[in-house]
Design a protein around this motif. Structure first.
Motif, PDB file in Angstrom:
ATOM      1  N   VAL A   1       0.277   2.524  -1.500  1.00 15.75           N
ATOM      2  CA  VAL A   1      -0.986   1.812  -1.240  1.00 15.75           C
ATOM      3  C   VAL A   1      -2.144   2.669  -1.737  1.00 15.75           C
ATOM      4  O   VAL A   1      -2.349   3.786  -1.244  1.00 15.75           O
ATOM      5  CB  VAL A   1      -1.166   1.499   0.260  1.00 15.75           C
ATOM      6  N   HIS A   2      -2.876   2.158  -2.690  1.00 19.49           N
ATOM      7  CA  HIS A   2      -4.062   2.813  -3.257  1.00 19.49           C
ATOM      8  C   HIS A   2      -5.258   1.941  -2.897  1.00 19.49           C
ATOM      9  O   HIS A   2      -5.395   0.812  -3.377  1.00 19.49           O
ATOM     10  CB  HIS A   2      -3.893   2.933  -4.778  1.00 19.49           C
ATOM     11  N   PHE A   3      -6.127   2.452  -2.030  1.00 19.15           N
ATOM     12  CA  PHE A   3      -7.314   1.733  -1.552  1.00 19.15           C
ATOM     13  C   PHE A   3      -8.523   2.407  -2.178  1.00 19.15           C
ATOM     14  O   PHE A   3      -8.806   3.572  -1.894  1.00 19.15           O
ATOM     15  CB  PHE A   3      -7.372   1.785  -0.024  1.00 19.15           C
ATOM     16  N   ASN A   4      -9.270   1.670  -3.019  1.00 14.44           N
ATOM     17  CA  ASN A   4     -10.274   2.289  -3.883  1.00 14.44           C
ATOM     18  C   ASN A   4     -11.602   1.518  -3.871  1.00 14.44           C
ATOM     19  O   ASN A   4     -11.825   0.641  -4.700  1.00 14.44           O
ATOM     20  CB  ASN A   4      -9.701   2.381  -5.309  1.00 14.44           C
ATOM     21  N   PRO A   5     -12.510   1.823  -2.915  1.00 12.65           N
ATOM     22  CA  PRO A   5     -13.850   1.219  -2.934  1.00 12.65           C
ATOM     23  C   PRO A   5     -14.675   1.764  -4.107  1.00 12.65           C
ATOM     24  O   PRO A   5     -14.659   2.974  -4.378  1.00 12.65           O
ATOM     25  CB  PRO A   5     -14.455   1.643  -1.594  1.00 12.65           C
TER      26      PRO A   5
END
Length: 326
Positions: free
Chosen positions: A84-88
């Motif tokens: 899981v890569h969460f990138n704002p």
């Protein structure tokens, strides 16, 4: 098993990873220039459905982007897979979030969510709730996205935080075990460090008493040389209809009813010096349910009128508190 018997050694499922406050940061010069906070840590026991990671922090005013990666290992070469890569991203015309997965050194198809509920200069609280099929993410208490797994959750054992972000705290928690389905967001009350409101003994008012479904949460750290810990519920006359008592002298956990009657709870004794803990009390019709570190353990009976007549919750003893919510 006899009522006073304690299960030992402590099962892994009862061990909670302690929160991290103000993780190690780069030099003041680097921080002033680009506000970078690289942080990588092992996730004790890995991830499984029902676990949650809570991230508290601040978005710098000149932030461009940051990322939260749930990794399959922590190697530098080759680069680990990322489940899981969460990138704002804040530097575009319309701030948004990209989620993705990295496998064998190759990024897969991006998933994009617009209308990011985070702004430069603001504090935030992110909750990552891991389910059987995917992860749900809430921002400041509001659901934001659901990302389906592309790699097995069982492979994840490392958390990485990178980019333009100031991290205040990272917490590792479990959902309420008494809620059917286990799919709701856990209560994301932020961790506090050195707060005057959490000095022991700590009291919280219960203006309307306790009603079915209401939850009391206590999170903290046992002191180095503990003696005892007591969680008390008091009525308007300052009487204590029930209390939860932790005794380190004989390593017991017990419900204490009026006139000092003690009912031992047969459960692993997880209160150890310098160990993080979470106590959850949930009101039900005619009693209270107890969970320790996300594991439901015991129920004590109390009349509904008694529950509705409670006015104060108090924590005392050998603990340092991070969160108390009623």
């Amino acid at each position: 098993m006899s009522p006073g018997e304690i299960l030992d050694p402590l099962p892994d499922t009862f061990i909670l990873q302690p929160p991290v406050f103000h993780p190690p940061q780069p030099s003041p010069l680097t921080l002033a220039l680009v506000q970078v906070v690289p942080y990588v840590t092992t996730i004790f026991g890995g991830l499984r459905a029902g676990k949650m990671v809570m991230l508290q922090g601040v978005v710098p005013r000149r932030a461009r982007r940051f990322q939260v990666d749930f990794q399959c290992g922590c190697s530098l070469d080759p680069r680990p897979d990322i489940a899981v890569h969460f990138n704002p991203r804040f530097h575009t015309t319309q701030p948004h979030v990209i989620c993705n997965s990295l496998q064998g050194g190759r990024w897969q198809r991006e998933a994009r969510w617009p209308h990011l509920a985070m702004q430069r200069g603001d504090s935030f609280l992110l909750l990552f709730l891991f389910g059987n099929e995917g992860v749900k993410v809430s921002v400041n208490g509001h659901h934001f996205l659901h990302y389906s797994y592309r790699l097995p959750l069982s492979r994840v054992d490392t958390l990485g935080i990178f980019g333009d972000i100031l991290v205040k705290a990272v917490g590792f928690l479990n959902i309420n075990p008494f809620v059917e389905g286990g799919s709701e967001y856990p209560v994301g009350h932020p961790f506090l460090l050195e707060s005057p409101r959490l000095e022991v003994p700590c009291t919280r008012a219960l203006p309307r008493g306790l009603m079915p479904g209401q939850v009391i949460i206590v999170r903290g750290l046992v002191l180095q040389e503990p003696k005892d810990v007591t969680l008390s519920l008091l009525d308007e006359a300052a009487r204590v209809p029930v209390a939860l008592r932790v005794s380190f002298a004989d390593r017991t956990l017990a419900w204490i009813s009026p006139w000092g009657r003690k009912t031992l709870i047969s459960a692993p004794f997880l209160f150890y010096p310098q160990r993080f803990f979470e106590v959850l009390l949930q009101c039900q019709e005619g009693g209270l349910k107890l969970a320790l570190n996300g594991q439901g353990l015991s129920t004590t009976s109390l009349g509904q009128k008694t529950l509705e007549g409670l006015r104060v919750f108090r924590v005392s003893g050998s603990v340092h508190l991070y969160c108390v919510h009623c």
